[in-house]
Design a protein around this motif. Structure first.
Motif, PDB file in Angstrom:
ATOM      1  N   LEU A  17       0.824  -1.198   0.000  1.00  0.00           N
ATOM      2  CA  LEU A  17       0.000   0.000   0.000  1.00  0.00           C
ATOM      3  C   LEU A  17       0.864   1.257   0.000  1.00  0.00           C
ATOM      4  CD1 LEU A  17      -2.701  -1.134   2.594  1.00  0.00           C
ATOM      5  CD2 LEU A  17      -3.083  -0.712   0.156  1.00  0.00           C
ATOM      6  N   VAL A  18       1.958   1.220   0.740  1.00  0.00           N
ATOM      7  CA  VAL A  18       2.889   2.354   0.742  1.00  0.00           C
ATOM      8  C   VAL A  18       3.442   2.573  -0.660  1.00  0.00           C
ATOM      9  CG1 VAL A  18       5.117   3.185   1.584  1.00  0.00           C
ATOM     10  CG2 VAL A  18       3.520   2.109   3.164  1.00  0.00           C
ATOM     11  N   VAL A  19       3.886   1.481  -1.299  1.00  0.00           N
ATOM     12  CA  VAL A  19       4.425   1.596  -2.654  1.00  0.00           C
ATOM     13  C   VAL A  19       3.360   2.122  -3.612  1.00  0.00           C
ATOM     14  CG1 VAL A  19       5.352   0.296  -4.612  1.00  0.00           C
ATOM     15  CG2 VAL A  19       6.150  -0.193  -2.299  1.00  0.00           C
ATOM     16  N   ILE A 284       2.415   7.461   2.890  1.00  0.00           N
ATOM     17  CA  ILE A 284       2.880   6.451   3.850  1.00  0.00           C
ATOM     18  C   ILE A 284       1.843   6.247   4.940  1.00  0.00           C
ATOM     19  CG2 ILE A 284       4.632   5.894   5.569  1.00  0.00           C
ATOM     20  CD1 ILE A 284       6.638   7.454   3.818  1.00  0.00           C
ATOM     21  N   SER A 285       1.431   7.333   5.575  1.00  0.00           N
ATOM     22  CA  SER A 285       0.478   7.220   6.680  1.00  0.00           C
ATOM     23  C   SER A 285      -0.887   6.761   6.182  1.00  0.00           C
ATOM     24  CB  SER A 285       0.351   8.555   7.415  1.00  0.00           C
ATOM     25  OG  SER A 285       0.060   9.611   6.519  1.00  0.00           O
ATOM     26  N   GLY A 286      -1.269   7.194   4.977  1.00  0.00           N
ATOM     27  CA  GLY A 286      -2.537   6.741   4.420  1.00  0.00           C
ATOM     28  C   GLY A 286      -2.519   5.239   4.174  1.00  0.00           C
ATOM     29  N   ALA A 287      -1.393   4.725   3.680  1.00  0.00           N
ATOM     30  CA  ALA A 287      -1.266   3.293   3.432  1.00  0.00           C
ATOM     31  C   ALA A 287      -1.320   2.507   4.736  1.00  0.00           C
ATOM     32  CB  ALA A 287       0.037   2.999   2.699  1.00  0.00           C
ATOM     33  N   VAL A 288      -0.609   2.985   5.747  1.00  0.00           N
ATOM     34  CA  VAL A 288      -0.637   2.301   7.039  1.00  0.00           C
ATOM     35  C   VAL A 288      -2.051   2.365   7.627  1.00  0.00           C
ATOM     36  CG1 VAL A 288       0.302   2.237   9.373  1.00  0.00           C
ATOM     37  CG2 VAL A 288       1.803   2.763   7.449  1.00  0.00           C
ATOM     38  N   GLY A 289      -2.727   3.503   7.449  1.00  0.00           N
ATOM     39  CA  GLY A 289      -4.109   3.608   7.906  1.00  0.00           C
ATOM     40  C   GLY A 289      -5.024   2.631   7.192  1.00  0.00           C
ATOM     41  N   VAL A 317       2.332   4.098  16.288  1.00  0.00           N
ATOM     42  CA  VAL A 317       3.683   4.356  16.791  1.00  0.00           C
ATOM     43  C   VAL A 317       4.709   4.253  15.663  1.00  0.00           C
ATOM     44  CG1 VAL A 317       5.500   3.481  18.315  1.00  0.00           C
ATOM     45  CG2 VAL A 317       3.156   3.667  19.157  1.00  0.00           C
ATOM     46  N   GLY A 318       4.577   3.224  14.821  1.00  0.00           N
ATOM     47  CA  GLY A 318       5.511   3.080  13.707  1.00  0.00           C
ATOM     48  C   GLY A 318       5.448   4.252  12.741  1.00  0.00           C
ATOM     49  N   THR A 319       4.236   4.721  12.456  1.00  0.00           N
ATOM     50  CA  THR A 319       4.073   5.850  11.537  1.00  0.00           C
ATOM     51  C   THR A 319       4.669   7.124  12.115  1.00  0.00           C
ATOM     52  OG1 THR A 319       2.046   4.876  10.654  1.00  0.00           O
ATOM     53  CG2 THR A 319       2.369   7.232  10.284  1.00  0.00           C
ATOM     54  N   LEU A 320       4.467   7.358  13.406  1.00  0.00           N
ATOM     55  CA  LEU A 320       5.044   8.550  14.041  1.00  0.00           C
ATOM     56  C   LEU A 320       6.563   8.566  13.904  1.00  0.00           C
ATOM     57  CD1 LEU A 320       2.933   8.789  17.341  1.00  0.00           C
ATOM     58  CD2 LEU A 320       2.809  10.319  15.367  1.00  0.00           C
ATOM     59  N   GLY A 321       7.185   7.413  14.103  1.00  0.00           N
ATOM     60  CA  GLY A 321       8.640   7.354  14.023  1.00  0.00           C
ATOM     61  C   GLY A 321       9.155   7.649  12.619  1.00  0.00           C
ATOM     62  N   GLY A 366       0.267  12.287   9.981  1.00  0.00           N
ATOM     63  CA  GLY A 366       0.205  10.857   9.684  1.00  0.00           C
ATOM     64  C   GLY A 366      -0.405  10.042  10.805  1.00  0.00           C
ATOM     65  N   GLY A 367      -0.076  10.381  12.040  1.00  0.00           N
ATOM     66  CA  GLY A 367      -0.628   9.640  13.170  1.00  0.00           C
ATOM     67  C   GLY A 367      -2.145   9.688  13.206  1.00  0.00           C
ATOM     68  N   LEU A 368      -2.706  10.864  12.908  1.00  0.00           N
ATOM     69  CA  LEU A 368      -4.171  10.989  12.886  1.00  0.00           C
ATOM     70  C   LEU A 368      -4.770  10.102  11.797  1.00  0.00           C
ATOM     71  CD1 LEU A 368      -6.744  12.378  13.903  1.00  0.00           C
ATOM     72  CD2 LEU A 368      -6.373  14.136  12.152  1.00  0.00           C
TER      73      LEU A 368
END
Length: 465
Positions: A17-19, A284-289, A317-321, A366-368
Motif C-alpha cells: 500500500l505504501v508503494v 505512507i500514513s494513508g497506506a498504514v491507515g 507508533v511506527g508511523t510517528l517514528g 500521519g498519526g491521525l
C-alpha cells in the motif's frame, strides 16, 4: 490479520500500500515536475486544481470505505460469498455516482475556477487542465473499488503492481504531452491531464478484468450487479460519513488554496510544491491507515477486539517514528527539495519557510490518519469524519484567518484578536491543527466505543427484529 504476530503481518499488508500510494503521489510529482518547465503560471494553475481533483479522489475513497469494512469483516467471519456480493454492489454504486459527479463538475467548471481565485493566464491553464480531468472521474472511481475490495480481503500486492504499470504509463506520457515530442505538439497543463486520463482508463480496465477473473481472493460476479437494497443501504450508511469526510477535507484544501492565492502567484506556487512534498508522507500514513482498517475489520469479524486495538496502536507508533524522520529531512534540506520542482528564487524562498514550519509537525498529520483507519475498519466512519472536521474546519481554517488575515474570532464572551503574520500564518495554521487533532484522536480511540463491529451490530439488530 487474525492470527500470529501483529507487527510482521501489518508490515506485510502495509508495504504494498505504501508503494502504491507513493506511485500515486509520483503521478502528481511527475505532473508538477514537467508542468514546472512550462512556467510559473502553469505551476500555479495545477496547484489550484490539485485540491479540486483530490476532492473527487476523496469522494471515491469515501464511497469505498463501506466496502473495506464489510469485505474485511465478512472475510474475518469466513463468509466469502457475502464479501463477493459487497464487491458487486460497491461497483454498481460507485459507477453511478462517478458519472453523476463528472457531469456536474464539468457543467460548473467556470464558477469553480472563479471561486478558487484563478485569474488571467492561471485561469486559462487551470481550465484546460480541469476540463480533461473531469472525464477521468468514473475510471478513477472504478480503480478505487478494485483497490478497496482487494485490500479488505487482505491482498494489497495485486493493486500495487497495477499501480506500477499505471504510474509508469503516466510518467512516460507526461513529457510527451506537456512539452511535445516529434509530431506531437506540447499541450501544457492540458497534456498533464490527458496523461492522467489515459493512465486511469488503463488501470480501471485491468482492475475490472482482475475482479471478474476472481483469482485473487475476491470476485466480481456479474449476476450480483442487480441492486441488493439492504447491502446498498449498509454501504451508504457506512460510506456517507466517509464521503462527507472526503468532501470536507477537499473543500478545506480548496479553501486553503484560495486563502493562499490572495497573496499572489509566488506563495501559491510554493504552496503547491510544498503540499506535494507533504503528500509523500501522507501516502505512507494513508497506506498504514488502510492496512490498519483491514486488520481492525478482520479481527472484529473474528471477534478479537483486543487484537484490533493492538493493530491500531502499533501502526500509529511506527508511523510517528517514520514521519518524524521525514519531517527532520524537510527542516534540514528545504531548499534542495524545492529546487527539484522550480528554479524561481522567490518561490524557493517561500517554500523553504513553508517546509521549516510544517516539518516538525509532519508526524502528527500521519498519526491521525492511522487512528482514523482504525475507526474506518470498525465501520465507525462518523468518528473519522468528526476528526477530519476538527482538524480542518474547527482548527485549521479559523486559525489561518486569525494568524494570516488578522480576523477577530468571537466565541460567546471570548474574543480572539487576530495577528497579521501574512502567508506564514497559513503555514502555522497547518501545524497547529495537526497537533491538536492528533491528541483528540488518540483520546477518542482510547475510549473503545468502536469495538462493536458492523456485523455484530447487524446481528444484534436482526435478533431484535
Amino acid at each position: 490479520m487474525t492470527t500470529g504476530s501483529v507487527s510482521p503481518k501489518l508490515a506485510s499488508l502495509a508495504w504494498p500500500l505504501v508503494v502504491g500510494n507513493l506511485l500515486q503521489t509520483f503521478y502528481n510529482l511527475a505532473d508538477m515536475f514537467w508542468v514546472g518547465r512550462v512556467g510559473t503560471a502553469a505551476v500555479a494553475a495545477v496547484s489550484l486544481m490539485f485540491p479540486t481533483s483530490w476532492l473527487f479522489v476523496s469522494l471515491a475513497m469515501g464511497l469505498t470505505a463501506g466496502s473495506v469494512a464489510l469485505v474485511s469483516q465478512h472475510i474475518g467471519a469466513g463468509d466469502d460469498r457475502a464479501a463477493d456480493n459487497v464487491v458487486a454492489q460497491t461497483t454498481l454504486l460507485t459507477v453511478i455516482v462517478g458519472i453523476a459527479l463528472s457531469s456536474v463538475g464539468y457543467a460548473f467548471r467556470h464558477p469553480l475556477l472563479t471561486l478558487v481565485g484563478a485569474e488571467g493566464a492561471v485561469y486559462v491553464q487551470a481550465l484546460q487542465y480541469i476540463e480533461v480531468l473531469f472525464f477521468s472521474i468514473p475510471f478513477t472511481f472504478l480503480f478505487f473499488v478494485f483497490r478497496a475490495v482487494l485490500r479488505g480481503a487482505g491482498d494489497t500486492r495485486t493493486a500495487m503492481w497495477l499501480m506500477v504499470l499505471s504510474a509508469g504509463l503516466n510518467v512516460v506520457l507526461d513529457p510527451i504531452l506537456i512539452l511535445g515530442f516529434g509530431p506531437i505538439d506540447g499541450m501544457g497543463t492540458q497534456g498533464a491531464a490527458v496523461a492522467t486520463l489515459i493512465a486511469r482508463v488503463f488501470a480501471a480496465i485491468v482492475g475490472v478484468y482482475v475482479l471478474l477473473r476472481g483469482n485473487w481472493g475476491i470476485q466480481l460476479r456479474p449476476e450480483d450487479l442487480t441492486p441488493d437494497w439492504p447491502v446498498l443501504k449498509r454501504l451508504i450508511s457506512i460510506g456517507y460519513p466517509a464521503t462527507i469526510d472526503g468532501a470536507a477535507r477537499s473543500f478545506a484544501a480548496v479553501a486553503m488554496a484560495a486563502l493562499v492565492a490572495r497573496f499572489g502567484p509566488v506563495p501559491t506556487a510554493a504552496y503547491g510544491v510544498g503540499v506535494r512534498l507533504m503528500s509523500v508522507s501522507w501516502t505512507i500514513s494513508g497506506a498504514v491507515g488502510q492496512a490498519t482498517a483491514t486488520g481492525v475489520g478482520q479481527n472484529l469479524g473474528a471477534k478479537s477486539p483486543d487484537r484490533a486495538a493492538e493493530v491500531t496502536w502499533k501502526a500509529t507508533v511506527g508511523t510517528l517514528g517514520i514521519l518524524f524522520a521525514a519531517g527532520g529531512l524537510m527542516v534540514a534540506f528545504p531548499g534542495i527539495a524545492m529546487r527539484v520542482f522550480t528554479n524561481d528564487p522567490a518561490v524557493v524562498e517561500e517554500g523553504i519557510s513553508f517546509l521549516r514550519i510544517i516539518g516538525p509537525f509532519l508526524s502528527f498529520f500521519g498519526g491521525l490518519m492511522v487512528i482514523q483507519g482504525g475507526f474506518r475498519g470498525a465501520g465507525d466512519t462518523r468518528v473519522a469524519m468528526a476528526l477530519s472536521f476538527l482538524s480542518r474546519w474547527v482548527l485549521r481554517i479559523p486559525v489561518a484567518l486569525l494568524l494570516a488575515y488578522g480576523w477577530t474570532l468571537q466565541f460567546g464572551p471570548i474574543a480572539l484578536s487576530g495577528m497579521t503574520w501574512g502567508v506564514g500564518g497559513l503555514w502555522w495554521a497547518w501545524s497547529i491543527s495537526a497537533l491538536g487533532s492528533f491528541v483528540v484522536g488518540v483520546l477518542w480511540f482510547s475510549l473503545g466505543h468502536w469495538r462493536q463491529g458492523v456485523l455484530e451490530e447487524e446481528q444484534r439488530q436482526a435478533t431484535a427484529d
